[in-house]
Structure formats: C-alpha cells, structure tokens
Design an enzyme around this catalytic site. Structure first.
Site, PDB file in Angstrom:
ATOM      1  N   ARG A 105       0.889  -0.923   0.037  1.00  0.00           N
ATOM      2  CA  ARG A 105      -0.026   0.261   0.235  1.00  0.00           C
ATOM      3  C   ARG A 105       0.832   1.480  -0.397  1.00  0.00           C
ATOM      4  NH1 ARG A 105      -4.982   2.315  -1.337  1.00  0.00           N
ATOM      5  NH2 ARG A 105      -6.297   2.907   0.080  1.00  0.00           N
ATOM      6  N   THR A 376      -9.056   0.772 -10.574  1.00  0.00           N
ATOM      7  CA  THR A 376      -9.221  -0.269  -9.923  1.00  0.00           C
ATOM      8  C   THR A 376      -8.990  -1.963 -10.587  1.00  0.00           C
ATOM      9  OG1 THR A 376      -8.985   0.903  -7.278  1.00  0.00           O
ATOM     10  CG2 THR A 376      -9.018  -1.738  -7.214  1.00  0.00           C
ATOM     11  N   ASN A 396      -6.199   4.458  -7.247  1.00  0.00           N
ATOM     12  CA  ASN A 396      -7.470   4.496  -6.415  1.00  0.00           C
ATOM     13  C   ASN A 396      -8.673   4.858  -7.756  1.00  0.00           C
ATOM     14  OD1 ASN A 396      -9.309   5.804  -4.794  1.00  0.00           O
ATOM     15  ND2 ASN A 396      -8.570   7.409  -4.781  1.00  0.00           N
ATOM     16  N   GLU A 415      -4.002   8.198  -4.297  1.00  0.00           N
ATOM     17  CA  GLU A 415      -4.551   7.584  -2.906  1.00  0.00           C
ATOM     18  C   GLU A 415      -4.884   8.246  -1.928  1.00  0.00           C
ATOM     19  OE1 GLU A 415      -6.479   3.654  -3.907  1.00  0.00           O
ATOM     20  OE2 GLU A 415      -4.089   3.743  -4.003  1.00  0.00           O
ATOM     21  N   ASP A 418      -7.994   8.797   0.037  1.00  0.00           N
ATOM     22  CA  ASP A 418      -8.185   7.784   1.102  1.00  0.00           C
ATOM     23  C   ASP A 418      -7.994   7.839   2.513  1.00  0.00           C
ATOM     24  OD1 ASP A 418      -9.474   6.036  -0.982  1.00  0.00           O
ATOM     25  OD2 ASP A 418      -8.304   4.727  -1.310  1.00  0.00           O
ATOM     26  N   SER A 447      -7.587   1.378   2.677  1.00  0.00           N
ATOM     27  CA  SER A 447      -8.864   0.619   1.854  1.00  0.00           C
ATOM     28  C   SER A 447      -9.768   0.248   2.404  1.00  0.00           C
ATOM     29  CB  SER A 447      -7.368   0.152   1.534  1.00  0.00           C
ATOM     30  OG  SER A 447      -7.716  -0.429   0.491  1.00  0.00           O
ATOM     31  N   SER A 448     -10.220  -0.130   1.140  1.00  0.00           N
ATOM     32  CA  SER A 448     -11.639  -1.660   1.121  1.00  0.00           C
ATOM     33  C   SER A 448     -11.142  -2.517   0.088  1.00  0.00           C
ATOM     34  CB  SER A 448     -12.541  -0.597   0.395  1.00  0.00           C
ATOM     35  OG  SER A 448     -12.854   0.580   1.506  1.00  0.00           O
ATOM     36  N   GLY A 467     -13.554  -1.603  -7.149  1.00  0.00           N
ATOM     37  CA  GLY A 467     -15.096  -0.780  -6.399  1.00  0.00           C
ATOM     38  C   GLY A 467     -15.220   0.326  -5.664  1.00  0.00           C
ATOM     39  N   GLY A 468     -14.670   0.495  -5.238  1.00  0.00           N
ATOM     40  CA  GLY A 468     -14.046   1.598  -3.879  1.00  0.00           C
ATOM     41  C   GLY A 468     -14.819   1.327  -2.728  1.00  0.00           C
TER      42      GLY A 468
HETATM   43  O1  DON Z   1      -8.508   1.194  -1.598  1.00  0.00           O
HETATM   44  C1  DON Z   1      -8.593   1.918  -1.815  1.00  0.00           C
HETATM   45  O2  DON Z   1      -9.980   0.947  -0.895  1.00  0.00           O
HETATM   46  C2  DON Z   1      -9.157   2.454  -2.673  1.00  0.00           C
HETATM   47  N1  DON Z   1      -8.045   3.293  -3.320  1.00  0.00           N
HETATM   48  C3  DON Z   1     -10.371   1.184  -4.436  1.00  0.00           C
HETATM   49  C4  DON Z   1     -10.877   2.008  -5.304  1.00  0.00           C
HETATM   50  C5  DON Z   1     -10.823   1.293  -6.336  1.00  0.00           C
HETATM   51  O3  DON Z   1     -11.499   0.850  -6.422  1.00  0.00           O
HETATM   52  C6  DON Z   1     -11.771   2.371  -7.551  1.00  0.00           C
HETATM   53  N2  DON Z   1     -12.711   1.604  -8.146  1.00  0.00           N
HETATM   54  N3  DON Z   1     -14.173   2.013  -8.188  1.00  0.00           N
END
Ligand code: DON
Length: 589
Positions: A105, A376, A396, A415, A418, A447-448, A467-468
């Site tokens: 990360r 992502t 991100n 990033e 986040d 992060s997710s 997917g954030g």
């Molecule tokens: O680490 C994370 O949770 C985010 N940066 C992930 C971003 C992501 O999956 C974007 N997709 N929609």
C-alpha cells in the site's frame, strides 16, 4: 498490537517449532484431498491473463504469474493500477501452508500533514487529493513485485516482467473500457503534459483499436527487471519522480522513496459455516469488515429467510460494519485500533441483536452522494501445486492523479484521497473517517481492497474485485455464494446491492432487485438509490478439492478473461514455452 509486530513475535516465540509443525500438518491434510487439476488465472484484461499463462508455461509458479500479471495490468489497464500505485497480494504457499498478505500500500509522504487538503477556513479543497502530484502517496507496487519474486517466486524478474515490457514497448490496442475511463478523466489528463502525451492523441481519447505504446514505461520496467526495485526507489528514476512531483506542487522527497518498505502481514481469518475466510488485514478495512459481517450473520442466520428478508438482513449487517469502519479503522502501525474487540464474536452477536427485521435502522448523520469511480483491478491465480494469489491493486481514481512523471512513464496514484482529509468529511467514495484515518507522515491510508480466500474441506475459492467502498459488500455477496455452493459464474455475475452506513441508502445495480422487493424494503424504512450503471469487476477461481476440478470466471461487466491450463497438457505446453516469443522480442528461457 500492529500485525507486523505480531508476526515478528510469532517468529521469535519458543513455540515456533510446534507452530510450524502444526502448519505443515494443516497443509498435509489439505494435500491429502488432492491437487488442482488445472492451473487457473482470472484477470480484468485478456493480455494480462495471457502474460500469466506464459509465465506458468515457462515453469513459474502462481507467485511468478502474479508478478507478470500485476506488471502487465500496469501497462494495459493504466486507469486501474500501476507502478505508481499500490495494492495487497494475498498469498497461500502450498509447500508449508504459509498465508501472508503482502502489503504494498502507498504511504503518505514524510512532508504530509493532517490539514494538507484544507483551506484557511478549514474546509476541504475540492479535488486537491484527486488531481495532480499532491494527491499521490509513495508507491508500493514496484517494491511488492520485487519482494514477491524474490521470496516466493521461482523465476527472475527479468523473466516475469518480460511480458509487461513487451506490452509497453510494442503496444496494445485501445479498448472500450480505456476509452470510457479516459473520457471520465479527460480534463485532468489534458492538464498534465506527460500524461496527455502518454494516454491521449492530440489531447483526445485515442480511437478504438489504436495501438498505445509506452516506451518510457518499458524502460522503467526494464530497469526494474535488471536491477530490482532499487532501480525505481533510488538512482535516476527515483530522482526523476521526485523532481517531476516537486516541480508540479507535490511534496515527495528522495528520502520518501528510499524509506518505502513492503510489509508482510498476517491476514484476517474468520470462520463461518464450516468455512475459513481469509482476507486483507489493516491497512485494508476489507478483512475486518468481512469478519464483522460474517460474525453477525452467524448470530442471525440467513437460512430459510425469504429473499427480501435476506436482503434486509445483509443491508443491516453492512450498515453496522461500515459504521465501525468510519469510527475505528486506520493504519494500526500509527494509531491504536481495537481490533480484538471489533473481531470478537461476542461483540458481533450484541450488534446483531439490535437488528429489527421489520425496520431499517437509520444512520444518523448528514449524507452526501459519492462519485462513482470505476477502476482499480483484481486478479486471482491458482497453480497446479496449490499455490494461490488473490491480489487487488489500485492507483485509486481512474488514471490515478492523471500525473505522469516525465521520462519515467509512471502514472501516479491519487490514493491520498483514501485518508480522511477532515473528520466526518466524505471522500470520493462517500466514505467518512476520523482521527484513526487522519493523514500523518509515512502512514498508510485506509483501503477497502479485499483479496479473499474461502476454504473448506470441499472447496477453495479465490476472489476479489475493484469498486471503491463497494468492494467489501461485493466480496461478501460473492463469498456467500461460494459458501452456499453456487457455481463461480454466479458469484461474478450476480446482481449487487450495497449499504455503507452513510449515505443512508441501499445502492442497487440495475435489475438486481425486483420492484416488489424494493417496495417491501421501502416499507421497512430503507431509502433506495437505484443506480444507472453496474459496478465491480470480479475475477474468481473455484477449486473443488474432492474432484480436483477447477473453474474460473471473469465478471461479465468487464472485458477480463480467465484461463484454465489442465495439468495433462502441461508437458506439451512447457516444451513449447521455449518457442514462445514475447512482444518485447525476448525469449522466455
Ligand atoms: O484502496 C481503496 O479502497 C480504493 N483506493 C480503491 C479504489 C477503487 O476500487 C476504485 N474503483 N471504483
């Protein structure tokens, strides 16, 4: 106690020998049920799947394939992940049963400050943590790839990076996803000259099928292939990265790059209905939230519920877990996180008792809609020895910060978004946080991303998705499908719904729930947001341990592809590997 310290202690503990012996017994027990009948790969891009296949055919293991796939995705999905970003690689080594999360990360630069994205009035400056080099954390992917190759792979980086080098040098055809992502970020890509030159044609989105070559990225990958991660974090490339960032308002220093370290962390493990679920540990919130949700579901079983009751229960479980994310979670190397309490079944049972099957529990706080980033990447790999990788990688937002450091071909992440820029303020995914996820020098942002294994005597599943904020709820729905014995195609194709505490509404993919079910949920007090578009891009593998059969699936929402290489064909494939000529013009050994 931070996981890193815990692992460190475990190594030193006097019971280590016994512990290792037990692990070997566990691995032996698993092997007694047989080995996978095929190698398997599922990624978000066919050229990355092909890169992984080439490396397996050349005698590499799943870890070498993961290096090849990660680097190839950096080239062909520049909007999703890359050398300028980071990620989590969840590994299972068949030989000794070792399971570890490689934490690559990004970290906040050492000059970062908690209020760096706030104006004089203390308000969040719009887009300051999204566009341009001030939004970029210190990348972890180059270090992680070198680490995986060195400690887990069989092949040198020169071999495992060769498919990616070829793709960067010779180019790949622009696809519809690239065009959509570039369209979403067109304004920012136009603003930064090196990004504009690398990813656009005369400032416009490249036409479908046009071959995109990235010679500077090929040179950077070649330098890493020849000299390891030091080529990125030190020397000429490092100096260019720092100079470019600082010239455009960023705050990186040479010390930031030199100080970057990958961390090996113990994954989060939770047991649910005779399955062992293994997922990402902090600084990802994924494993913690999955454990909390599964623990709540152990107290409030899903069995025999009507479809709408099941949706209601899952939504209420999501709501509670995401509320804890906002309150308690951050980088546990920097802040105390009450992990034992959050993961305890007793706590989950208490929270599950507060669920009223007839009424939605309101989330009390103002709500804002989130942007819908779609980028992502996730990939899954299983080799014939039983080694596995689930990896979710990111820069991100689509195309990250839209900033390329001139002369390196490296697109930087954004990033830093986040982190929680201000207590209670929502980020691009509508997620809130507080002090636990506040910015601090060197800290990793929460992060997710949730690369996950699901294991039982019958089966092993490998899954994950971008997917954030919705990653975690998607993985929950997918792993429940796996546990309930549905085929792998169903996990990736199923209609999805999501709740993240705030904003207080159920987000529903088009067609995922019928009108009747939606009406019923509304009568229970739920607010509904029917989305215009689908989300996620899950890549999954299922290994039936009893028959040895392996099945894979790539999310139909994306352009990904999966590959199965049956063991019986391995000798022939291996023989032909010597004749495979990669696009770089290099031969595999
Ligand atoms: O680490 C994370 O949770 C985010 N940066 C992930 C971003 C992501 O999956 C974007 N997709 N929609």
């Amino acid at each position: 106690m931070p996981d890193r310290q815990r692992i460190h202690r475990a190594r030193k503990a006097p019971l280590r020998g016994l512990f290792v012996f037990c692990l070997i017994l566990v691995a032996a027990a698993a092997d007694a049920t047989g080995r996978p009948a095929s190698d398997a790969i599922a990624t978000a891009h066919p050229l990355a799947t092909e890169a992984g296949r080439l490396i397996l055919e050349a005698g590499g293991n799943a870890f070498d394939a993961a290096v090849a796939i990660s680097a190839s995705l950096a080239v062909v999905e520049p909007y999703g992940s890359g050398l300028g970003g980071g990620g989590f690689w969840l590994l299972h080594r068949a030989r000794d049963g070792r399971q570890v999360m490689i934490d690559g990360r990004e970290r906040a630069p050492l000059a970062a400050r908690a209020d760096m994205y706030l104006d004089a009035q203390g308000d969040v400056i719009p887009r300051a943590s999204i566009d341009g080099p001030l939004a970029a954390g210190i990348p972890g992917t180059p270090a992680a790839l070198a680490h995986i190759a060195r400690h887990y792979g069989r092949l040198p980086l020169e071999v495992s990076l060769s498919p990616a080098i070829g793709l960067a040098r010779e180019g790949f055809p622009i696809d519809a996803v690239y065009r959509r992502m570039a369209g979403f970020r067109l304004e920012a890509l136009r603003r930064f000259p090196a990004a504009r030159e690398q990813f656009l044609v005369d400032g416009e989105i490249p036409p479908l099928g046009q071959v995109l070559r990235q010679p500077a990225l090929a040179a950077t990958l070649t330098a890493i292939a020849e000299s390891g991660a030091a080529a990125f974090y030190h020397g000429e490339i490092g100096a260019r990265l720092v100079a470019a960032v600082r010239a455009s308002g960023g705050i990186w220093s040479a010390e930031d790059l030199q100080a970057y370290r990958v961390v090996e962390r113990a994954p989060i493990v939770v047991h649910y209905r005779n399955h062992r679920v293994v997922s990402a540990s902090l600084p990802s919130s994924g494993g913690v939230l999955l454990a909390q949700m599964l623990n709540m579901l152990s107290a409030r079983p899903l069995d025999e519920l009507s479809a709408v009751d099941r949706t209601h229960l899952l939504v209420e479980v999501m709501r509670r877990a995401y509320a804890d994310r906002a309150t308690y979670l951050g980088d546990s190397d920097y802040v105390p996180v009450p992990l034992a309490g959050l993961l305890s079944p007793a706590y989950a049972h208490r929270r599950a008792k507060t669920i009223d099957m007839a009424r939605a529990m309101p989330s009390v706080a103002p709500s804002e809609e989130a942007d819908e980033g779609r980028d992502t990447t996730h990939f899954s790999v299983l080799d014939r020895e039983g080694n596995r990788v689930a990896a979710t990688l990111s820069i991100n937002y689509p195309f990250g910060a839209c900033f390329v450091a001139a002369g390196t071909g490296v697109l930087l992440n954004d990033e830093m978004d986040d982190f929680s820029a201000k207590p209670g303020a929502a980020n691009a995914y509508g997620l809130r946080g507080n002090q636990a996820n506040a910015i601090a020098p060197g800290k990793r942002m929460l992060s997710s991303m949730s690369p996950t294994f699901v294991e039982s005597e019958q089966r092993v599943a490998i899954l994950g998705t971008p997917g954030g904020s919705r990653i975690i709820s998607m993985v929950l729905l997918g792993l429940l499908d796996a546990i309930e014995g549905r085929p792998v195609e169903d996990w990736v194709a199923r209609g999805r719904f999501h709740h993240q505490h705030l904003p207080d509404r159920i987000q529903i993919e088009p067609g995922a729930l019928g009108t009747e079910a939606i009406g019923d949920l509304e009568r229970r007090g739920h607010q509904i947001r029917q989305l215009d578009d689908t989300y996620g891009n899950m890549q999954a593998i299922l290994w039936d341990r009893r028959s040895g059969e392996v099945t894979t699936a790539s999310d139909p929402r994306g352009i990904g592809s999966s590959a199965l290489m049956p063991n019986s064909s391995v000798p022939a494939m291996r023989q032909s590997a010597g004749r495979i000529r990669l696009r770089a013009g290099r031969r595999l050994p």
